[in-house]
Write a protein that holds these residues in place. Structure first.
Motif, mmCIF file in Angstrom:
data_model
loop_
_atom_site.group_PDB
_atom_site.id
_atom_site.type_symbol
_atom_site.label_atom_id
_atom_site.label_comp_id
_atom_site.label_asym_id
_atom_site.label_seq_id
_atom_site.Cartn_x
_atom_site.Cartn_y
_atom_site.Cartn_z
ATOM 1 N N ALA A 63 2.403 3.637 -1.904
ATOM 2 C CA ALA A 63 1.637 2.789 -0.995
ATOM 3 C C ALA A 63 2.456 2.617 0.284
ATOM 4 C CB ALA A 63 1.358 1.428 -1.627
ATOM 5 N N GLU A 64 1.884 2.986 1.422
ATOM 6 C CA GLU A 64 2.542 2.845 2.721
ATOM 7 C C GLU A 64 1.597 2.140 3.678
ATOM 8 O OE1 GLU A 64 3.563 6.777 3.978
ATOM 9 O OE2 GLU A 64 5.405 6.794 2.795
ATOM 10 N N PHE A 65 2.176 1.482 4.660
ATOM 11 C CA PHE A 65 1.348 0.735 5.610
ATOM 12 C C PHE A 65 0.427 1.672 6.385
ATOM 13 C CE2 PHE A 65 4.113 2.222 8.876
ATOM 14 C CZ PHE A 65 3.414 2.064 10.064
ATOM 15 N N ASP A 66 0.885 2.881 6.699
ATOM 16 C CA ASP A 66 0.078 3.775 7.523
ATOM 17 C C ASP A 66 -1.024 4.493 6.752
ATOM 18 O OD1 ASP A 66 1.832 5.415 6.182
ATOM 19 O OD2 ASP A 66 2.438 6.574 7.942
ATOM 20 N N ASP A 67 -1.188 4.157 5.494
ATOM 21 C CA ASP A 67 -2.330 4.662 4.729
ATOM 22 C C ASP A 67 -3.621 3.965 5.160
ATOM 23 O OD1 ASP A 67 -0.696 6.331 3.250
ATOM 24 O OD2 ASP A 67 -0.452 4.892 1.603
ATOM 25 N N LEU A 68 -3.492 2.818 5.771
ATOM 26 C CA LEU A 68 -4.652 2.017 6.171
ATOM 27 C C LEU A 68 -4.651 1.806 7.687
ATOM 28 C CD1 LEU A 68 -4.214 -0.486 3.279
ATOM 29 C CD2 LEU A 68 -6.140 1.062 3.534
ATOM 30 N N PRO A 69 -5.710 2.213 8.368
ATOM 31 C CA PRO A 69 -5.761 2.062 9.834
ATOM 32 C C PRO A 69 -5.651 0.610 10.307
ATOM 33 C CG PRO A 69 -7.516 3.511 9.076
ATOM 34 C CD PRO A 69 -6.867 2.932 7.854
ATOM 35 N N SER A 70 -6.093 -0.332 9.514
ATOM 36 C CA SER A 70 -5.975 -1.744 9.905
ATOM 37 C C SER A 70 -4.515 -2.165 10.023
ATOM 38 C CB SER A 70 -6.674 -2.643 8.893
ATOM 39 O OG SER A 70 -8.048 -2.420 8.910
#
Length: 184
Positions: A63-70
């Motif tokens: 899980a990485e922050f940049d997996d989600l555009p928000s």
């Protein structure tokens, strides 16, 4: 009588300048606090990742922050707001020296309002994803991931706090600038 009226007017004028200078000093301090809040929020979110092993050593879930555009929007927006707050310290110092400047305070009100909107938009977008990460949504079969990715969820939740604190401080800064204008 006239001498006391003029003297009273001078005292009132000095008080108004003192209040405006006090508001300017508080403005400077709050800008530093808000800049630290947005910077820490952007760094905390931007460095968030967690890897969990699956059945074997070679298959892992990440899980990485940049997996989600928000979350990417959150990091970019908080970085922009932080940069603005650091640059606005120059005008804030100017207002400490010259407390009766009105045009630059109006400019700060306009720019602070724009940055407040950007900070709230980013924090709101990220909050919706954080909510789903914590609680899921059973109708579309979105499962809560925070039971597995504890560290990831703690960091993204913590970064929201810094962003919302900075947004609240921006609101206070707008009010302080308006008060300082009304005192001149």
């Amino acid at each position: 009588m006239k001498g006391s009226t003029i003297e009273g007017g001078v005292v009132v004028s000095r008080r108004r300048k003192g209040v405006a200078r006090g508001l300017s000093i508080m403005d400077f301090i709050l800008r530093i606090v808000a800049a630290v809040g947005t910077f820490s929020a952007a760094v905390a979110m931007g460095t968030t990742n967690e890897t969990l092993p699956f059945a074997t050593q070679f298959v892992r879930f990440r899980a990485e922050f940049d997996d989600l555009p928000s979350f990417v929007f959150f990091v970019v927006a908080n970085s922009i707001v932080c940069g603005y707050l650091v640059l606005s310290l120059i005008l804030s110092l100017f207002h400490i020296v010259k407390s009766n400047a009105v045009k630059s305070r109006i400019l700060l009100i306009v720019l602070d309002t724009i940055m407040l909107g950007l900070a709230i938009a980013a924090a709101s977008a990220a909050s919706s994803i954080v909510y789903i990460a914590h609680y899921g949504n059973p109708k579309p079969n979105w499962f809560a991931i925070c039971q597995q990715y504890n560290s990831f969820c703690e960091r993204i939740s913590g970064s929201l706090i810094g962003s919302y604190v900075a947004a609240a401080i921006l609101l206070i800064l707008i009010i302080f600038s308006a008060l300082a204008i009304s005192r001149t």
